[in-house]
Structures are given as structure tokens and as C-alpha cells.
Design an enzyme around this catalytic site. Structure first.
Site, PDB file in Angstrom:
ATOM      1  N   TYR A 194       8.776 -50.103  11.059  1.00 30.20           N
ATOM      2  CA  TYR A 194       7.637 -50.941  11.683  1.00 30.20           C
ATOM      3  C   TYR A 194       7.298 -51.951  10.465  1.00 30.20           C
ATOM      4  CZ  TYR A 194       6.700 -46.769  14.771  1.00 30.20           C
ATOM      5  OH  TYR A 194       6.927 -45.821  15.679  1.00 30.20           O
ATOM      6  N   LYS A 212       8.203 -41.879   9.193  1.00 33.95           N
ATOM      7  CA  LYS A 212       9.717 -41.703   9.737  1.00 33.95           C
ATOM      8  C   LYS A 212      10.638 -42.340   9.004  1.00 33.95           C
ATOM      9  CE  LYS A 212       7.539 -42.039  14.204  1.00 33.95           C
ATOM     10  NZ  LYS A 212       6.241 -43.299  13.994  1.00 33.95           N
TER      11      LYS A 212
END
Length: 275
Positions: free
Chosen positions: A54, A79
Site C-alpha cells: 500500500y 502484510k
């Protein structure tokens, strides 16, 4: 199921995870993620979901540090991205994420996608991080039943969470049943179908319960035992998404929403992704 924004589910290792969190996918504009996270925390959210890919872990970290809320009262997820998968590279990538977040530990670390030939070695790295105490819980994202079965065939620690695309047009009944049978907490990403809420049934139920279609969907998540992490950068929407703990859908209405399923994905299929 959750009757208050502070309510939690208990993962199979005893760690408490909030039923509702803020997702920050694609929130990369200058200062935007800090504002979204600060707004969410101010309004009672305690779970924030980010990821290395992200590109906003640093902003999330700044917002956490400036929030004034004790670290142990927050639940932070990140993640491991596909290009970093593998045992040693996962350990390095985790340290990079932890550094960007400015945290000594992460509450939940997930394998972002089931990269063939790599996710088992990646999982071994997650097991090490868990044993080392720098991650409180470990899990996967975008894993089908067969991915979970393959992983569980020789793993030491069963995943605590499977975060997947889950919404009224993709109800994933087989996966939901499998995760419940194996005490894996299912979590919904893109619960609001990336804004595609213009469905007659959702409008009808919104009117019946005096809620918005988004609130109907988020409540539907909770009543099926699914953690939900709607994304928004707008204060009014962040607050609205959390106003789902003062009503309950009837069992009949839950089944009506289940009936909307079309096995439709807005994201990639975990059996066929190219990133």
C-alpha cells in the site's frame, strides 16, 4: 458478533481482534492516511489494516504515535507482498514494515496472496516471527480452501486469520464454513464492493432498519462472524461505517442478502493473479 465498536473476537491463540477495523488500501495522497487513521481512532476504531504494497505504513505509524491511545489498545495488521515471499526475504520484509510503522511488534501479519511455490516457506518465516514474539498473530489473505488445506498439511501453526474478498455478491459459503470448522477467523476486505451498493434489496433493508446500504452490509458481515475492515478517507463515512452496533438484522434478512451471491469478484481470483 459485536455489539459495540470496542468488541472483539478471540483468535485461536487467545489474542483479541476487533470486529471492525479501518482499511487503508490505496490511501497514498500526502497526509491522507494520517488523517483517516487519526479520524478512525478518535471515533473509537482500534484496528487498522495496512500492507507493505500500500505504500503507507509510515503514515499509519505516524498517526498511531500521534493518537494518544496506548499501543496495547490498538490492533495493527500489515502484510508481506508477493515479490518478497520466501523464508529469508519475508524476515527482511517484516523488519522493513516494522521499521516503517515505528512499532516494536505487529498484532497481525498476513501473507498477502498465495504465491505458488513460495507461500509455505513464507509461512515458516511467519511462524518464526510469531515464536520470536514480534507478531501477536499470523494469518493469510486471499487463500481458498485448497490453499489452506495445502498449508495446514505440514505447518506447525494453523493460520489465525484468512482475509478475503467477501461481500453480498461473493458470499464464499464453502470457505466460511471451512474457516469456522478449523477455528480460523475470516475477515472481509472490500466489504462494500468498492462502492457498488446500488442493489434493490440493500436499499429496501436500509429503509426497513433506518440505516444506509453500507451499514446493512457491514452488519451482515458481523452477524456471520466475519471481521470487517471498510476503507474510507472521509470523516463522515468513517463514523457512519462504525454505526452498526445498535441494530440487528433478522435471520430472514441475512438469508436474503446471502441470496444475492453471484460469485462476483471486484479483485483478482486467488487462483489466477499476476502481480
Amino acid at each position: 458478533m459485536g455489539k459495540h465498536i470496542a468488541d472483539t473476537t478471540v483468535l485461536h491463540n487467545g489474542v483479541k481482534m476487533p470486529w471492525l477495523g479501518l482499511g487503508v488500501w490505496k490511501v497514498t495522497a500526502e497526509g491522507e492516511v494520517e488523517h483517516a487513521v487519526a479520524t478512525a481512532i478518535k471515533n473509537g476504531y482500534r484496528s487498522i489494516d495496512t500492507a507493505a504494497v500500500y505504500g503507507n505504513e509510515e503514515g499509519v505509524g505516524r498517526a498511531i504515535q500521534q493518537s494518544g491511545v496506548a499501543r496495547e489498545d490498538l490492533f495493527i495488521t500489515t502484510k508481506i507482498w508477493n515479490s518478497e515471499q520466501g523464508y529469508d526475504s519475508t524476515l527482511r520484509a517484516f523488519e522493513e514494515s516494522r521499521k516503517k510503522l515505528g512499532l516494536t511488534y505487529v498484532d497481525l501479519y498476513l501473507i498477502h496472496w498465495p504465491v505458488k511455490g513460495k507461500y509455505k516457506d513464507t509461512w515458516k518465516a511467519l511462524e518464526k516471527l510469531y515464536k520470536d514474539g514480534v507478531v501477536r498473530a499470523i494469518g493469510v489473505s486471499n487463500f481458498h480452501v485448497h490453499h489452506l488445506q495445502d498449508l495446514m498439511a505440514d505447518c506447525e501453526i494453523v493460520p489465525m486469520v484468512d482475509q478475503v474478498e467477501f461481500h453480498p455478491l461473493l458470499t464464499q459459503r464453502e470457505l466460511l464454513q471451512f474457516t469456522k470448522e478449523n477455528n480460523i477467523q475470516m475477515e472481509a476486505w472490500s466489504p462494500l464492493m468498492q462502492g457498488n451498493l446500488d442493489l434493490p434489496l440493500l436499499k429496501e433493508l436500509a429503509e426497513k432498519y433506518q440505516k444506509t446500504p453500507a451499514q446493512i452490509v457491514l452488519r451482515w458481515d458481523l452477524q456471520q462472524g466475519v471481521v470487517t475492515i471498510p476503507k474510507s478517507v472521509k470523516e463522515q463515512r468513517i463514523i457512519e461505517n462504525s454505526d452498526i452496533f445498535d441494530f440487528e438484522l433478522s435471520a430472514e434478512d441475512v438469508e436474503k442478502i446471502n441470496g444475492l451471491n453471484q460469485n462476483k469478484r471486484f479483485g483478482a481470483d486467488p487462483d489466477n493473479f499476476n502481480f
